[in-house]
Design a protein around this motif. Sequence first.
Motif, PDB file in Angstrom:
ATOM      1  N   VAL A  70       0.839  -1.200   0.000  1.00  0.00           N
ATOM      2  CA  VAL A  70       0.000   0.000   0.000  1.00  0.00           C
ATOM      3  C   VAL A  70       0.874   1.249   0.000  1.00  0.00           C
ATOM      4  N   LEU A  71       1.906   1.264   0.816  1.00  0.00           N
ATOM      5  CA  LEU A  71       2.795   2.425   0.879  1.00  0.00           C
ATOM      6  C   LEU A  71       3.500   2.658  -0.456  1.00  0.00           C
ATOM      7  N   TYR A  72       3.930   1.575  -1.092  1.00  0.00           N
ATOM      8  CA  TYR A  72       4.550   1.727  -2.410  1.00  0.00           C
ATOM      9  C   TYR A  72       3.559   2.309  -3.424  1.00  0.00           C
ATOM     10  N   LEU A  73       2.328   1.823  -3.381  1.00  0.00           N
ATOM     11  CA  LEU A  73       1.317   2.318  -4.327  1.00  0.00           C
ATOM     12  C   LEU A  73       1.008   3.793  -4.067  1.00  0.00           C
ATOM     13  N   LEU A  74       0.858   4.167  -2.795  1.00  0.00           N
ATOM     14  CA  LEU A  74       0.560   5.560  -2.460  1.00  0.00           C
ATOM     15  C   LEU A  74       1.709   6.475  -2.875  1.00  0.00           C
ATOM     16  N   ARG A  75       2.934   5.991  -2.763  1.00  0.00           N
ATOM     17  CA  ARG A  75       4.080   6.802  -3.169  1.00  0.00           C
ATOM     18  C   ARG A  75       4.062   7.073  -4.673  1.00  0.00           C
ATOM     19  N   ARG A  76       3.568   6.097  -5.442  1.00  0.00           N
ATOM     20  CA  ARG A  76       3.493   6.276  -6.888  1.00  0.00           C
ATOM     21  C   ARG A  76       2.420   7.280  -7.289  1.00  0.00           C
ATOM     22  N   GLY A  77       1.357   7.375  -6.491  1.00  0.00           N
ATOM     23  CA  GLY A  77       0.281   8.315  -6.778  1.00  0.00           C
ATOM     24  C   GLY A  77      -0.577   7.876  -7.952  1.00  0.00           C
ATOM     25  N   GLY A  78      -1.450   8.768  -8.421  1.00  0.00           N
ATOM     26  CA  GLY A  78      -2.310   8.485  -9.560  1.00  0.00           C
ATOM     27  C   GLY A  78      -3.665   7.945  -9.148  1.00  0.00           C
ATOM     28  N   PRO A  79      -4.506   7.621 -10.133  1.00  0.00           N
ATOM     29  CA  PRO A  79      -5.877   7.158  -9.867  1.00  0.00           C
ATOM     30  C   PRO A  79      -5.932   5.892  -9.004  1.00  0.00           C
ATOM     31  N   ASP A  80      -5.018   4.950  -9.234  1.00  0.00           N
ATOM     32  CA  ASP A  80      -5.026   3.715  -8.433  1.00  0.00           C
ATOM     33  C   ASP A  80      -4.789   4.021  -6.956  1.00  0.00           C
ATOM     34  N   ALA A  81      -3.865   4.936  -6.694  1.00  0.00           N
ATOM     35  CA  ALA A  81      -3.585   5.312  -5.307  1.00  0.00           C
ATOM     36  C   ALA A  81      -4.805   5.974  -4.674  1.00  0.00           C
ATOM     37  N   GLU A  82      -5.542   6.733  -5.459  1.00  0.00           N
ATOM     38  CA  GLU A  82      -6.746   7.392  -4.931  1.00  0.00           C
ATOM     39  C   GLU A  82      -7.800   6.372  -4.533  1.00  0.00           C
ATOM     40  N   VAL A  83      -7.949   5.298  -5.322  1.00  0.00           N
ATOM     41  CA  VAL A  83      -8.904   4.226  -5.002  1.00  0.00           C
ATOM     42  C   VAL A  83      -8.552   3.598  -3.660  1.00  0.00           C
ATOM     43  N   VAL A  84      -7.287   3.278  -3.475  1.00  0.00           N
ATOM     44  CA  VAL A  84      -6.835   2.646  -2.230  1.00  0.00           C
ATOM     45  C   VAL A  84      -6.948   3.618  -1.061  1.00  0.00           C
ATOM     46  N   ASP A  85      -6.599   4.874  -1.293  1.00  0.00           N
ATOM     47  CA  ASP A  85      -6.641   5.879  -0.229  1.00  0.00           C
ATOM     48  C   ASP A  85      -8.052   6.076   0.313  1.00  0.00           C
ATOM     49  N   ARG A  86      -9.040   6.020  -0.562  1.00  0.00           N
ATOM     50  CA  ARG A  86     -10.434   6.182  -0.120  1.00  0.00           C
ATOM     51  C   ARG A  86     -10.823   5.074   0.861  1.00  0.00           C
ATOM     52  N   VAL A  87     -10.396   3.848   0.569  1.00  0.00           N
ATOM     53  CA  VAL A  87     -10.714   2.722   1.461  1.00  0.00           C
ATOM     54  C   VAL A  87      -9.990   2.877   2.795  1.00  0.00           C
ATOM     55  N   LEU A  88      -8.738   3.287   2.746  1.00  0.00           N
ATOM     56  CA  LEU A  88      -7.955   3.465   3.967  1.00  0.00           C
ATOM     57  C   LEU A  88      -8.569   4.511   4.891  1.00  0.00           C
ATOM     58  N   ASP A  89      -9.108   5.579   4.307  1.00  0.00           N
ATOM     59  CA  ASP A  89      -9.608   6.701   5.102  1.00  0.00           C
ATOM     60  C   ASP A  89     -11.060   6.545   5.520  1.00  0.00           C
ATOM     61  N   ALA A  90     -11.769   5.553   4.967  1.00  0.00           N
ATOM     62  CA  ALA A  90     -13.185   5.387   5.284  1.00  0.00           C
ATOM     63  C   ALA A  90     -13.370   4.739   6.650  1.00  0.00           C
ATOM     64  N   ASP A  91     -14.332   5.253   7.429  1.00  0.00           N
ATOM     65  CA  ASP A  91     -14.640   4.635   8.722  1.00  0.00           C
ATOM     66  C   ASP A  91     -15.207   3.232   8.521  1.00  0.00           C
ATOM     67  N   THR A  92     -16.107   3.111   7.565  1.00  0.00           N
ATOM     68  CA  THR A  92     -16.681   1.817   7.193  1.00  0.00           C
ATOM     69  C   THR A  92     -16.585   1.691   5.678  1.00  0.00           C
ATOM     70  N   PRO A  93     -15.509   1.081   5.189  1.00  0.00           N
ATOM     71  CA  PRO A  93     -15.289   1.030   3.735  1.00  0.00           C
ATOM     72  C   PRO A  93     -16.432   0.319   3.008  1.00  0.00           C
ATOM     73  N   ASP A  94     -16.791   0.869   1.862  1.00  0.00           N
ATOM     74  CA  ASP A  94     -17.766   0.237   0.993  1.00  0.00           C
ATOM     75  C   ASP A  94     -17.188  -1.074   0.461  1.00  0.00           C
ATOM     76  N   GLU A  95     -17.994  -2.148   0.472  1.00  0.00           N
ATOM     77  CA  GLU A  95     -17.497  -3.466   0.071  1.00  0.00           C
ATOM     78  C   GLU A  95     -16.996  -3.456  -1.371  1.00  0.00           C
ATOM     79  N   GLY A  96     -17.725  -2.762  -2.242  1.00  0.00           N
ATOM     80  CA  GLY A  96     -17.308  -2.693  -3.639  1.00  0.00           C
ATOM     81  C   GLY A  96     -15.991  -1.965  -3.809  1.00  0.00           C
TER      82      GLY A  96
END
Length: 201
Positions: A118-144
């Motif tokens: 995850v840290l490697y992906l976030l360091r790279r940035g871009g749309p994929d990192a944004e997808v992962v970041d949303r899940v990390l920051d969510a109190d209750t992540p959406d299953e999808g």
Amino acid sequence: MTADLGPDATRILARTVARLVQGQIAEARGAQPGQDPIEHYLAVLAEKTGALIGTACRLGAELSGADPLAVRAVTEFGERVGVAFQLADDLLDIAEDPAVSGKVPGTDLREGVRTLPVLYLLRRGGPDAEVVDRVLDADTPDEGEGSQALEVLRGSEAFEEARRAARDQLELANRSLARLPATPVRDALEQVAERVLDRDR
């Protein structure tokens, strides 16, 4: 139990417990301003699992009467294997069948834990990192979104980079063992290292 083995063994274990606590505190605090998150994460693994496995190897060697060079070699081996074991856990949480890992895939991700891939992906940035970041920051992540983030991680170069980091640790562990004479004990330790990344073997 360690007290029965004498003051040296007790002292070694006490120092190891201190390292474990320091690692746990560092993990809870997170990377500090100006500190590289990846270096921080690897340092935490070294202080926690690396220290514990390294001490297990050290005590076994010392109490069996091994010479100081052998003690140092197996201690280094244990510390590297401990870090590699935790890095392998990071990969298993993303990629493997629960029957192998003992965990529901994505548990760390949904709990907001920033593991090495995850840290490697976030360091790279871009749309994929944004997808992962949303899940990390969510109190209750959406299953999808959680499933989407896992798919992103599984197909990413960041995942392979984390696997290479685990292999690098195992290579360093085996280099430590190479300083020892060829014996059944060394063979057994090498087999342990081989199974760190492939636990269903």
